[in-house]
Each structure stands twice: as structure tokens, then as C-alpha cells.
Design an enzyme around this catalytic site. Structure first.
Site, PDB file in Angstrom:
ATOM      1  N   LYS A 111      28.465 -30.165 -20.257  1.00  0.00           N
ATOM      2  CA  LYS A 111      28.857 -29.003 -21.327  1.00  0.00           C
ATOM      3  C   LYS A 111      29.524 -29.398 -22.526  1.00  0.00           C
ATOM      4  CE  LYS A 111      29.209 -25.657 -17.491  1.00  0.00           C
ATOM      5  NZ  LYS A 111      28.068 -24.437 -17.605  1.00  0.00           N
ATOM      6  N   LYS A 194      18.800 -27.823 -14.685  1.00  0.00           N
ATOM      7  CA  LYS A 194      19.440 -26.910 -13.735  1.00  0.00           C
ATOM      8  C   LYS A 194      19.285 -25.623 -13.914  1.00  0.00           C
ATOM      9  CE  LYS A 194      23.712 -25.872 -12.853  1.00  0.00           C
ATOM     10  NZ  LYS A 194      25.094 -25.307 -12.409  1.00  0.00           N
ATOM     11  N   LYS A 197      23.589 -19.890 -14.717  1.00  0.00           N
ATOM     12  CA  LYS A 197      23.822 -18.224 -15.322  1.00  0.00           C
ATOM     13  C   LYS A 197      24.053 -18.221 -16.902  1.00  0.00           C
ATOM     14  CE  LYS A 197      27.683 -17.979 -12.487  1.00  0.00           C
ATOM     15  NZ  LYS A 197      28.745 -18.948 -12.685  1.00  0.00           N
TER      16      LYS A 197
HETATM   17  P1  ATP Z   1      27.713 -21.899 -15.291  1.00  0.00           P
HETATM   18  O1  ATP Z   1      26.273 -21.633 -15.933  1.00  0.00           O
HETATM   19  O2  ATP Z   1      28.558 -20.885 -15.947  1.00  0.00           O
HETATM   20  O3  ATP Z   1      27.979 -23.057 -15.563  1.00  0.00           O
HETATM   21  P2  ATP Z   1      26.456 -21.875 -12.799  1.00  0.00           P
HETATM   22  O4  ATP Z   1      25.336 -20.820 -12.757  1.00  0.00           O
HETATM   23  O5  ATP Z   1      26.109 -23.256 -12.732  1.00  0.00           O
HETATM   24  O6  ATP Z   1      27.535 -21.314 -13.900  1.00  0.00           O
HETATM   25  P3  ATP Z   1      28.757 -21.715 -10.970  1.00  0.00           P
HETATM   26  O7  ATP Z   1      29.733 -20.555 -11.046  1.00  0.00           O
HETATM   27  O8  ATP Z   1      29.115 -22.961 -11.582  1.00  0.00           O
HETATM   28  O9  ATP Z   1      27.298 -21.393 -11.582  1.00  0.00           O
HETATM   29  O10 ATP Z   1      28.254 -22.005  -9.503  1.00  0.00           O
HETATM   30  C1  ATP Z   1      28.385 -20.993  -8.447  1.00  0.00           C
HETATM   31  C2  ATP Z   1      27.717 -21.715  -7.322  1.00  0.00           C
HETATM   32  O11 ATP Z   1      26.512 -21.944  -7.611  1.00  0.00           O
HETATM   33  C3  ATP Z   1      28.423 -23.149  -6.847  1.00  0.00           C
HETATM   34  O12 ATP Z   1      28.464 -23.495  -5.567  1.00  0.00           O
HETATM   35  C4  ATP Z   1      27.228 -24.088  -7.468  1.00  0.00           C
HETATM   36  O13 ATP Z   1      27.219 -25.281  -6.942  1.00  0.00           O
HETATM   37  C5  ATP Z   1      26.084 -23.110  -7.110  1.00  0.00           C
HETATM   38  N1  ATP Z   1      24.975 -23.224  -8.114  1.00  0.00           N
HETATM   39  C6  ATP Z   1      24.765 -23.038  -9.348  1.00  0.00           C
HETATM   40  N2  ATP Z   1      23.493 -23.134  -9.890  1.00  0.00           N
HETATM   41  C7  ATP Z   1      23.024 -23.780  -8.982  1.00  0.00           C
HETATM   42  C8  ATP Z   1      21.515 -24.127  -8.964  1.00  0.00           C
HETATM   43  N3  ATP Z   1      20.773 -23.995 -10.072  1.00  0.00           N
HETATM   44  N4  ATP Z   1      21.092 -24.436  -7.683  1.00  0.00           N
HETATM   45  C9  ATP Z   1      21.731 -24.484  -6.615  1.00  0.00           C
HETATM   46  N5  ATP Z   1      22.975 -24.075  -6.644  1.00  0.00           N
HETATM   47  C10 ATP Z   1      23.554 -23.812  -7.550  1.00  0.00           C
END
Ligand code: ATP
Ligand code: LTN
Length: 327
Positions: A111, A194, A197
Site C-alpha cells: 500500500k 489481488k 475493494k
Molecule cells: P482494501 O482493498 O481496502 O485493502 P480488501 O478488499 O483487501 O480491502 P479487507 O477488508 O482487507 O479487504 O479484507 C477483508 C477480508 O477479506 C480479509 O479476511 C481478507 O483476507 C479477505 N480478502 C480480501 N481480499 C481477498 C481476496 N482477493 N481473496 C480472498 N480473500 C480476500
């Protein structure tokens, strides 16, 4: 008895990655022990976010928790910011994790690697400290997360060893529970990244309508060669779609690869889109029903009361152990 704890941070609209890697598993833990699932709103402040977005995203996640089958009688659901013990324990445990350890965290590097030091807030650097406080307050034994968060749970385990070595058996040792299939769903437009969101348009959001989801699957980036075989290195796009299919179907990648071996990409993508409809249409209907009746937010108020009870007990134990005068 197991104590289960996890959270999602309200940084944006939830993606299919969030669903497959985390949300869809939470309900399976409800009957295995006492379960605490919260909305990590303080963590959402670690990168810039509009106040109105933060509020809306937080409400949304609560509705998604309920739509995914979490039952308030079995799972304590709450907002992180409603329980002040998170910030209080954070202030203590930050002294037992080191700069070198935090600098090595993959999420921090991903990040912030392109940001100037003057633009990196303290919060994003210290993110795993607050996450450790979250986990430790509830004496969680199991922490269901996607693969990207496992490193943070490992760091929390190091902290427990260090702290308990110094003060005795005060903190409970947690472990990450990462799903066997679907722990890392990749972006549909760039399968080397990855799905996340806070990122780009090609990803599937849980609030996309079925037509949009189908369109995104049908135009997902695929690889050389006309037919399906599972090759994570040579065919990362197909591997990702197999992963999505297998997770939604509750089977293994090997099983899914066998089923679609030799299929042309178009036919295979259609099967993935059909599977997505099968799971997402009823899920979305439950979400719509919940969000239409504002009273669902009450669940968070009640959850916070129970959460405070548990969290404050642990906080006191830690305060006492380190020598704070409890008067
Ligand atoms: P951001 O983009 O704001 O960092 P994020 O989409 O990575 O957010 P988080 O809130 O960090 O989401 O994650 C919530 C949960 O979803 C965590 O347990 C994380 O490991 C899981 N997660 C997030 N993205 C993925 C993905 N691409 N595949 C599988 N699990 C995911
Ligand atoms: N960092 C997590 C959200 C989170 C979390 C936690 C997960 C905050 N505190 C405690 C498990 C346990 C993420 O998903 N990005």
C-alpha cells in the site's frame, strides 16, 4: 471451547474476494464456539476516506454479515469503534512490536511503497498493532481470514510469545484459519493482482447486478491456448476462474479442473457466471431485505455491549500485568 474472531474493514464496496476469502466462512464457525465478528472502522481510517462513505460502508457490512447467515444469537457483531478497549489495548501492545517487524509487512509495502514518507500516516504503519489488540481482547483461538491477512496474525502470535515470556501466561495464542480454496482471489483484469475493494473496476462487487457480474466474468483476462487446463503459472487467469468456481461450488480446484478440462474458454466462463448467479442472486435478495428495514443496525448496539464485557476483562488483566495501577 474455541473463540472465533474476524473483521472486515469498511473501506469500500465488498468484492467477490471478500466473500470467498472471508465472509462466506464466518457462519461455519458459529457453532464451533463463541464467535465475534466486527466492522474494523478504525482500520478503515488508515487511508483517506470520506466520512459519508465510511458510514455507508459500515452499515453495508453489517447487512452483509446478516445476509451471509450470521445469527446475532450465536455471533456477537459490533463496530470496532464502539469498544474503547481496542484503542486502550493498542496503546499498551504497541510497545511489544518493533519497527523492523512492521516495515516487513507485505500489506504495508504494497500500500505504501509508492508513497512519500511524508504522506504515510502512522496508522497504516501500525495497522497490525491494532489488529493484534483486536484479536487478543477476545482471547480468540481461531481467526478466519484470507491469505493476505495471515502474516498479520503471525505477527500477533510473535507478540503473544514475547509478552507472555515477560509477564506470564496472560495472552491467549490465536491462529489464522485460511480457507483451503479461494484464500486469494485475483483481479479479473489483472490476475497478477489481488482482487481488492479499494481497487479497480474489473473486480466483481457484491452489489453488482447479475448482468454486470456476468459481463465481468465473460470479459475476464484469460491466457494463451484455446481450452481449459489448470496451470497456475502459465494460465493465471484460468486458474483464478477455476478457483472462483471451486470456492462457490464447495469443491477443490483439482475437481473443478477435471470437470472443465478441454472446455473452450467461452463455455467455461459461462459455467462460472451461472455458478455465480446461483450463489449471488439469493444472497443479494437477503441483503436487500435486510437493508430495507433500518432496525437491523440495533444488532450492532447489542453486540457492542457483549463485546465490551469480554474486552474490558482482558484489558484489565493486561493493565494489571504490566503494572498499571488499577484504582
Ligand atoms: P482494501 O482493498 O481496502 O485493502 P480488501 O478488499 O483487501 O480491502 P479487507 O477488508 O482487507 O479487504 O479484507 C477483508 C477480508 O477479506 C480479509 O479476511 C481478507 O483476507 C479477505 N480478502 C480480501 N481480499 C481477498 C481476496 N482477493 N481473496 C480472498 N480473500 C480476500
Ligand atoms: N485487517 C483485516 C481486518 C481486521 C481483522 C482484525 C481481521 C481488523 N482487525 C482482527 C481479523 C482479526 C482485513 O481484513 N484487512
Amino acid at each position: 471451547m474455541e473463540r472465533i474472531l474476524s473483521a472486515i474493514k469498511p473501506t469500500g464496496k465488498l468484492t467477490l474476494g471478500n466473500y470467498i476469502g472471508a465472509l462466506s466462512h464466518f457462519k461455519d464457525f458459529q457453532d464451533q464456539g463463541e464467535s465475534f465478528i466486527f466492522i474494523a472502522d478504525l482500520h478503515a481510517l488508515t487511508l483517506p476516506i470520506e466520512p459519508e462513505d465510511l458510514r455507508n460502508n459500515s452499515r453495508d457490512i453489517a447487512a452483509f454479515y446478516l445476509a451471509s447467515g450470521l445469527d446475532p444469537k450465536k455471533t456477537t457483531m459490533f463496530l470496532q469503534s464502539s469498544v474503547s478497549a481496542h484503542a486502550e489495548l493498542n496503546a499498551i501492545v504497541q510497545n511489544y512490536l518493533y519497527m523492523g517487524e512492521l516495515k516487513r509487512m507485505t500489506q504495508f509495502k504494497d500500500k505504501c511503497s509508492k508513497m512519500a514518507d511524508t504522506a504515510i500516516g502512522m496508522g497504516i504503519f501500525a495497522y497490525p498493532v491494532l489488529m493484534a489488540a483486536d484479536i487478543l481482547l477476545y482471547e480468540a483461538t481461531e481467526v478466519p481470514v484470507g491469505e493476505d491477512q495471515a502474516q498479520h496474525v503471525e505477527l500477533c502470535r510473535d507478540l503473544v510469545r514475547r509478552f507472555n515470556h515477560r509477564y506470564g501466561e496472560i495472552l491467549k495464542m490465536p491462529k489464522a484459519v485460511v480457507p483451503k480454496v479461494g484464500a486469494r482471489i485475483m483481479s479479473l483484469t489483472d490476475p497478477s493482482k489481488k482482487m481488492s475493494k479499494s481497487d479497480q473496476k474489473g473486480d466483481i462487487f457484491l452489489l453488482d447486478d447479475p448482468k454486470t457480474m456476468r459481463k465481468k466474468i465473460m470479459s475476464a483476462k484469460t491466457d494463451m491456448g484455446p481450452t481449459v487446463t489448470d496451470d497456475p503459472v502459465g494460465k493465471p487467469g484460468i486458474h483464478n476462474l477455476l478457483n472462483i468456481y471451486a470456492s462457490l461450488d464447495g469443491t477443490t480446484i483439482e475437481e473443478a479442473a477435471k470437470r472443465f478440462e478441454g472446455f473452450r474458454y467461452g463455455e467455461f466462463k459461462k459455467a462460472v457466471a451461472d455458478k455465480l448467479d446461483e450463489v449471488m442472486i439469493p444472497f443479494r435478495a437477503r441483503y436487500d431485505q435486510i437493508i430495507a428495514d433500518k432496525s437491523y443496525i440495533e444488532v450492532l448496539r447489542q453486540g457492542a455491549e457483549r463485546a465490551r464485557e469480554v474486552a474490558n476483562k482482558t484489558l484489565r488483566k493486561v493493565q494489571e500485568a504490566v503494572g498499571l495501577l488499577l484504582i
